[in-house]
Design a protein around this motif. Structure first.
Motif, PDB file in Angstrom:
ATOM      1  N   THR A   1       0.847  -1.194   0.000  1.00 38.90           N
ATOM      2  CA  THR A   1       0.000   0.000   0.000  1.00 38.90           C
ATOM      3  C   THR A   1       0.881   1.243   0.000  1.00 38.90           C
ATOM      4  O   THR A   1       1.678   1.447   0.911  1.00 38.90           O
ATOM      5  N   PHE A   2       0.744   2.063  -1.049  1.00 37.16           N
ATOM      6  CA  PHE A   2       1.584   3.269  -1.127  1.00 37.16           C
ATOM      7  C   PHE A   2       0.786   4.559  -1.015  1.00 37.16           C
ATOM      8  O   PHE A   2       1.377   5.628  -0.913  1.00 37.16           O
ATOM      9  N   ILE A   3      -0.550   4.487  -1.059  1.00 41.82           N
ATOM     10  CA  ILE A   3      -1.390   5.658  -0.781  1.00 41.82           C
ATOM     11  C   ILE A   3      -2.522   5.218   0.136  1.00 41.82           C
ATOM     12  O   ILE A   3      -3.244   4.267  -0.173  1.00 41.82           O
ATOM     13  N   GLN A   4      -2.659   5.883   1.269  1.00 39.70           N
ATOM     14  CA  GLN A   4      -3.682   5.497   2.235  1.00 39.70           C
ATOM     15  C   GLN A   4      -4.320   6.731   2.839  1.00 39.70           C
ATOM     16  O   GLN A   4      -3.630   7.651   3.290  1.00 39.70           O
ATOM     17  N   ASP A   5      -5.659   6.756   2.822  1.00 37.82           N
ATOM     18  CA  ASP A   5      -6.424   7.865   3.363  1.00 37.82           C
ATOM     19  C   ASP A   5      -7.585   7.286   4.154  1.00 37.82           C
ATOM     20  O   ASP A   5      -7.816   6.075   4.153  1.00 37.82           O
ATOM     21  N   LYS A   6      -8.327   8.147   4.847  1.00 36.08           N
ATOM     22  CA  LYS A   6      -9.475   7.664   5.610  1.00 36.08           C
ATOM     23  C   LYS A   6     -10.531   7.034   4.708  1.00 36.08           C
ATOM     24  O   LYS A   6     -11.259   6.123   5.122  1.00 36.08           O
ATOM     25  N   ARG A   7     -10.635   7.528   3.467  1.00 29.79           N
ATOM     26  CA  ARG A   7     -11.678   7.064   2.568  1.00 29.79           C
ATOM     27  C   ARG A   7     -11.192   6.108   1.481  1.00 29.79           C
ATOM     28  O   ARG A   7     -12.008   5.407   0.879  1.00 29.79           O
TER      29      ARG A   7
END
Length: 267
Positions: free
Chosen positions: A74-80
């Motif tokens: 995982t290289f981009i992680q946000d709340k949504r």
């Protein structure tokens, strides 16, 4: 469902209300389902697989994860949303190679197979090679559902093309039961379909089938009743539609089904 184990572990954590049972990163999470079930094979000459043991094996770090055969970063992680690079063995080969980690100590049995004049058995074909696919997975977390979009390409030169899927999963609570329904659509390229389900002129068979690309719906559902901090009753069922490929002489059914009922033990 690939992420069902991680969700179930969260349910157990809420049940016992203990910090020692929180989901831990950088830790292997192991569970085993023991029960009875079957996975059908829609191809002529194929074996249905009896299911008595279903393992769940997952590992999640801040970026790296392994979840029941899927290795990812995982290289981009946000709340949504989450964007990951993933790799996994192409699942179509399950109809041609009948050993599976969930079936190591079982003997498959021959399904009833009416031999039609225009049918072709997988026993007459060359052995299908394992294909390793790699690509991207995008997950969007709404308040009431999760959407996943996968795009993967053959990175081993077996069928030299791509596949993709989009699926929606939600979670319902009915009394003490946790219900996880999922619906999706799988896109398979012409090259993928031809490699696994086509009948080429080079095979020198009376039948001939040149496959096209396809869109195939599928559905899954899991019902879980956790009755202790490490045990649960669960039912899992799935349906995969192959109607757009059913004109291939290899197919005796236009769908594949699986169902399993048992007890899950978390270690």
């Amino acid at each position: 469902m690939r992420h069902s184990f991680f969700a179930l572990l969260a349910v157990f954590s809420l049940m016992v209300q203990s910090e020692n049972n929180d989901i831990k990163l950088a830790t292997w999470h192991i569970a085993v389902g023991v029960g009875i079930g079957i996975a059908t094979n829609p191809l002529h000459g194929g074996d249905d697989i009896p299911l008595l043991v279903l393992p769940d094996l997952a590992y999640y770090d801040e970026h790296v994860f392994f979840d029941n055969g899927v290795l990812g970063y995982t290289f981009i992680q946000d709340k949504r949303f989450v964007l990951s690079a993933i790799t996994e063995l192409n699942p179509e080969n399950r109809f041609f190679v009948f050993w599976h980690p969930a079936n190591l100590f079982l003997n498959s049995y021959r399904s009833s197979d009416l031999k039609l004049e225009n049918s072709v058995s997988i026993e007459t074909l060359d052995k299908k090679r394992w294909a390793l696919d790699g690509g991207f997975e995008y997950q969007y977390f709404a308040d009431d559902f999760v959407m996943r979009i996968d795009w993967l390409h053959d990175i081993t030169g077996v069928y030299n093309s791509a596949r993709a899927s989009i699926e929606l999963e939600t979670e319902l609570v009915l009394g003490e039961w946790l219900i996880n329904p999922l619906v999706g659509v799988q896109y398979r390229s012409q090259q993928l379909n031809q490699y696994y389900y086509g009948i080429d002129p080079s095979l020198e068979l009376e039948q001939l089938y040149l496959a096209d690309d396809s869109f195939s719906p599928y559905a899954k559902v899991q019902l879980t009743w956790p009755f202790s901090h490490d045990k649960a009753v669960f039912v899992r069922a799935s349906y995969d539609d192959y109607s757009q490929l059913s004109e291939s002489p290899l197919f005796k059914e236009d769908h594949a089904l699986s169902i399993f009922l048992g007890l899950k033990y978390i270690f």
